[in-house]
Design an enzyme around this catalytic site. Structure first.
Site, PDB file in Angstrom:
ATOM      1  N   CYS A  95      22.518 -38.596  19.290  1.00  0.00           N
ATOM      2  CA  CYS A  95      23.535 -38.664  20.350  1.00  0.00           C
ATOM      3  C   CYS A  95      23.002 -38.253  21.722  1.00  0.00           C
ATOM      4  CB  CYS A  95      24.732 -37.814  19.970  1.00  0.00           C
ATOM      5  SG  CYS A  95      25.537 -38.463  18.500  1.00  0.00           S
ATOM      6  N   HIS A 141      28.830 -36.541  26.337  1.00  0.00           N
ATOM      7  CA  HIS A 141      28.751 -37.343  25.112  1.00  0.00           C
ATOM      8  C   HIS A 141      30.111 -37.261  24.414  1.00  0.00           C
ATOM      9  CE1 HIS A 141      27.674 -38.991  21.340  1.00  0.00           C
ATOM     10  NE2 HIS A 141      27.764 -37.841  20.698  1.00  0.00           N
ATOM     11  N   ASN A 146      32.774 -42.291  18.651  1.00  0.00           N
ATOM     12  CA  ASN A 146      31.420 -41.850  18.976  1.00  0.00           C
ATOM     13  C   ASN A 146      30.458 -43.026  18.771  1.00  0.00           C
ATOM     14  OD1 ASN A 146      28.905 -40.702  19.140  1.00  0.00           O
ATOM     15  ND2 ASN A 146      29.332 -39.009  17.741  1.00  0.00           N
TER      16      ASN A 146
HETATM   17  O1  UT7 Z   1      27.759 -36.742  17.934  1.00  0.00           O
HETATM   18  C1  UT7 Z   1      26.897 -36.204  16.988  1.00  0.00           C
HETATM   19  C2  UT7 Z   1      27.208 -34.819  16.713  1.00  0.00           C
HETATM   20  N1  UT7 Z   1      28.392 -34.740  15.875  1.00  0.00           N
HETATM   21  C3  UT7 Z   1      29.395 -33.978  16.264  1.00  0.00           C
HETATM   22  O2  UT7 Z   1      29.389 -33.426  17.320  1.00  0.00           O
HETATM   23  C4  UT7 Z   1      30.517 -33.790  15.268  1.00  0.00           C
HETATM   24  C5  UT7 Z   1      30.854 -32.333  15.176  1.00  0.00           C
HETATM   25  N2  UT7 Z   1      31.869 -32.049  14.154  1.00  0.00           N
HETATM   26  C6  UT7 Z   1      33.152 -32.418  14.330  1.00  0.00           C
HETATM   27  O3  UT7 Z   1      33.510 -33.066  15.283  1.00  0.00           O
HETATM   28  C7  UT7 Z   1      34.142 -31.924  13.315  1.00  0.00           C
HETATM   29  O4  UT7 Z   1      33.539 -30.954  12.488  1.00  0.00           O
HETATM   30  C8  UT7 Z   1      34.752 -33.045  12.440  1.00  0.00           C
HETATM   31  C9  UT7 Z   1      35.635 -33.940  13.274  1.00  0.00           C
HETATM   32  C10 UT7 Z   1      33.637 -33.854  11.788  1.00  0.00           C
HETATM   33  C11 UT7 Z   1      35.625 -32.427  11.336  1.00  0.00           C
HETATM   34  O5  UT7 Z   1      36.626 -31.631  11.927  1.00  0.00           O
HETATM   35  P1  UT7 Z   1      36.847 -30.125  11.459  1.00  0.00           P
HETATM   36  O6  UT7 Z   1      37.969 -29.601  12.242  1.00  0.00           O
HETATM   37  O7  UT7 Z   1      35.526 -29.406  11.578  1.00  0.00           O
HETATM   38  O8  UT7 Z   1      37.262 -30.311   9.963  1.00  0.00           O
HETATM   39  P2  UT7 Z   1      36.586 -29.677   8.663  1.00  0.00           P
HETATM   40  O9  UT7 Z   1      35.310 -30.358   8.336  1.00  0.00           O
HETATM   41  O10 UT7 Z   1      36.601 -28.179   8.771  1.00  0.00           O
HETATM   42  O11 UT7 Z   1      37.663 -30.081   7.572  1.00  0.00           O
HETATM   43  C12 UT7 Z   1      38.986 -29.501   7.583  1.00  0.00           C
HETATM   44  C13 UT7 Z   1      39.789 -30.171   6.491  1.00  0.00           C
HETATM   45  C14 UT7 Z   1      39.063 -30.234   5.147  1.00  0.00           C
HETATM   46  O12 UT7 Z   1      40.012 -30.085   4.118  1.00  0.00           O
HETATM   47  P3  UT7 Z   1      40.164 -28.681   3.376  1.00  0.00           P
HETATM   48  O13 UT7 Z   1      38.826 -28.377   2.782  1.00  0.00           O
HETATM   49  O14 UT7 Z   1      40.575 -27.697   4.432  1.00  0.00           O
HETATM   50  O15 UT7 Z   1      41.234 -28.961   2.355  1.00  0.00           O
HETATM   51  C15 UT7 Z   1      38.543 -31.641   5.102  1.00  0.00           C
HETATM   52  O16 UT7 Z   1      38.358 -32.132   3.807  1.00  0.00           O
HETATM   53  O17 UT7 Z   1      40.063 -31.527   6.866  1.00  0.00           O
HETATM   54  C16 UT7 Z   1      39.658 -32.388   5.802  1.00  0.00           C
HETATM   55  N3  UT7 Z   1      39.247 -33.659   6.376  1.00  0.00           N
HETATM   56  C17 UT7 Z   1      40.099 -34.656   6.631  1.00  0.00           C
HETATM   57  N4  UT7 Z   1      41.424 -34.764   6.444  1.00  0.00           N
HETATM   58  C18 UT7 Z   1      42.016 -35.905   6.817  1.00  0.00           C
HETATM   59  C19 UT7 Z   1      37.999 -34.051   6.761  1.00  0.00           C
HETATM   60  N5  UT7 Z   1      38.048 -35.303   7.261  1.00  0.00           N
HETATM   61  C20 UT7 Z   1      39.333 -35.698   7.191  1.00  0.00           C
HETATM   62  C21 UT7 Z   1      40.016 -36.868   7.551  1.00  0.00           C
HETATM   63  N6  UT7 Z   1      41.338 -36.930   7.350  1.00  0.00           N
HETATM   64  N7  UT7 Z   1      39.380 -37.923   8.097  1.00  0.00           N
END
Ligand code: UT7
Length: 332
Positions: free
Chosen positions: A116, A256, A286
């Site tokens: 990225c 970004h 993204n």
């Molecule tokens: O550009 C390259 C660099 N990449 C980035 O900068 C991405 C950085 N990371 C992020 O933007 C975030 O971590 C994500 C958007 C990928 C995920 O968001 P988050 O707030 O960190 O969610 P999480 O991974 O902590 O997941 C929270 C919950 C989980 O469920 P439980 O374990 O709490 O029951 C996930 O399984 O949300 C769940 N979850 C979803 N639920 C509905 C993960 N993806 C989804 C989804 N829909 N698409």
């Protein structure tokens, strides 16, 4: 800065026609429009469809538009650098393929992979060829067909990414416009959190790698999120301090577009109000190397000569950085 600086003298973006909306994704994986919008800020993304279409096809559209805008021929390009993590093929470089397709017969080129942060790394690299005086016209392309490496059964990644491309032309400036400073960083220990496991020399493609879905993006979102918030904000604040810029001096932040929450944290740290921040993640998701040029392209009609602009990115690798530039021209 005395002498020659490297200025962006034209910009063009390209996104494919087909849309993948949050409503579409609700039918494909266990997710909701509400979750995607509140956790990432994304509503829809563009997807390149067609079995015979690769990253170079989007890049070609962007570069052709760029040349038409500037009124120059492809044979005038000296160098083309393509930032991408989704090259058409492992070799030859996508830059070669783009040059062939547009007829850039006098150019040399290469690909640059910094995930990225790829566009920033390529812009900083390309500017050195202009500043040295050896090159007069350098094209920097950021292009990614992320849909080619996304697992559309994995809800944690498939909601984030989209396809797109952007290109800028760099030319010498003698009135101090263009790129003023850059701070670029890598930390390879972060690679465990965001990578594509197979397809390289370490794990060449095999039945096993395909069965294990190792040709798709792997991301452990939380550690990437934390590192992105800290490093993108830190490096953006650092480049302001190093150039004695206050928040009043900065007209635009071009972040970004990975997650709206990361963008907000960066803007807050820089003391910038939201009107100064370019945000189009809601419509494109993204696009990896494409995000920053796609923002500049959309905002181009509002940019004025002399505007102080900070570009800032964080991505897989880990890679991150910021570039401070002065916009070089007024709207047409
Ligand atoms: O550009 C390259 C660099 N990449 C980035 O900068 C991405 C950085 N990371 C992020 O933007 C975030 O971590 C994500 C958007 C990928 C995920 O968001 P988050 O707030 O960190 O969610 P999480 O991974 O902590 O997941 C929270 C919950 C989980 O469920 P439980 O374990 O709490 O029951 C996930 O399984 O949300 C769940 N979850 C979803 N639920 C509905 C993960 N993806 C989804 C989804 N829909 N698409």
């Amino acid at each position: 800065m005395a002498g020659i600086t490297a200025a962006i003298t034209a910009i063009q973006g390209y996104v494919p026609e087909d849309l993948l909306t949050n409503a579409d994704l609700e039918k494909m994986v266990d997710t909701t429009d509400e979750w995607i919008r509140s956790r990432t800020g994304i509503s829809e993304r563009h997807i390149l469809k067609g079995a015979d279409k690769g990253t170079s096809d989007m890049a070609v559209e962007a570069v052709k538009g760029l040349l038409a805008k500037r009124g120059i021929g492809a044979d005038e390009i000296d160098l083309l650098i393509c930032a991408t993590v989704t090259p058409d093929m492992l070799f030859p470089a996508t830059a070669n393929i783009i040059c062939d397709k547009i007829g850039a017969k006098n150019a040399w080129g290469y690909d640059l992979g910094a995930a990225c942060s790829g566009f920033l790394f390529a812009l900083a690299t390309g500017s050195k060829f202009i500043e040295s005086g050896t090159h007069k016209k350098v094209v920097i392309v950021g292009a990614d067909k992320m849909s080619s490496i996304v697992d559309y059964t994995d809800r944690t990644t498939c909601v984030i990414f989209g396809d797109g491309a952007g290109a800028v032309l760099l030319e010498p400036s003698t009135d101090g416009m263009g790129i003023q400073d850059s701070i670029l960083r890598t930390d390879g220990s972060g690679r465990q959190y965001l990578h594509q496991k197979a397809g390289g020399s370490l794990r060449p493609a095999s039945h096993d790698t395909v069965d294990r879905k190792e040709h798709f993006i792997f991301q452990d979102g939380q550690p990437v999120f934390k590192a992105a918030v800290t490093n993108m904000a830190d490096v953006s604040a650092e480049i302001m301090a190093r150039n004695q810029l206050t928040s009043d001096d900065v007209q635009w932040l071009v972040p970004h577009q990975a997650n709206l929450r990361i963008i907000d944290a960066t803007a807050r740290r820089m003391g910038l109000s939201e009107e100064k921040v370019m945000i189009n993640i809601q419509r494109y998701g993204n696009t990896t190397s494409g995000t920053i040029p796609l923002c500049l392209w959309e905002w181009e009609p509002r940019l004025k000569k002399g505007d102080n602009i900070i570009l800032s990115a964080f991505g897989g690798g880990f890679t991150w950085g910021a570039i401070y530039l002065k916009w070089a021209y007024n709207p047409a």
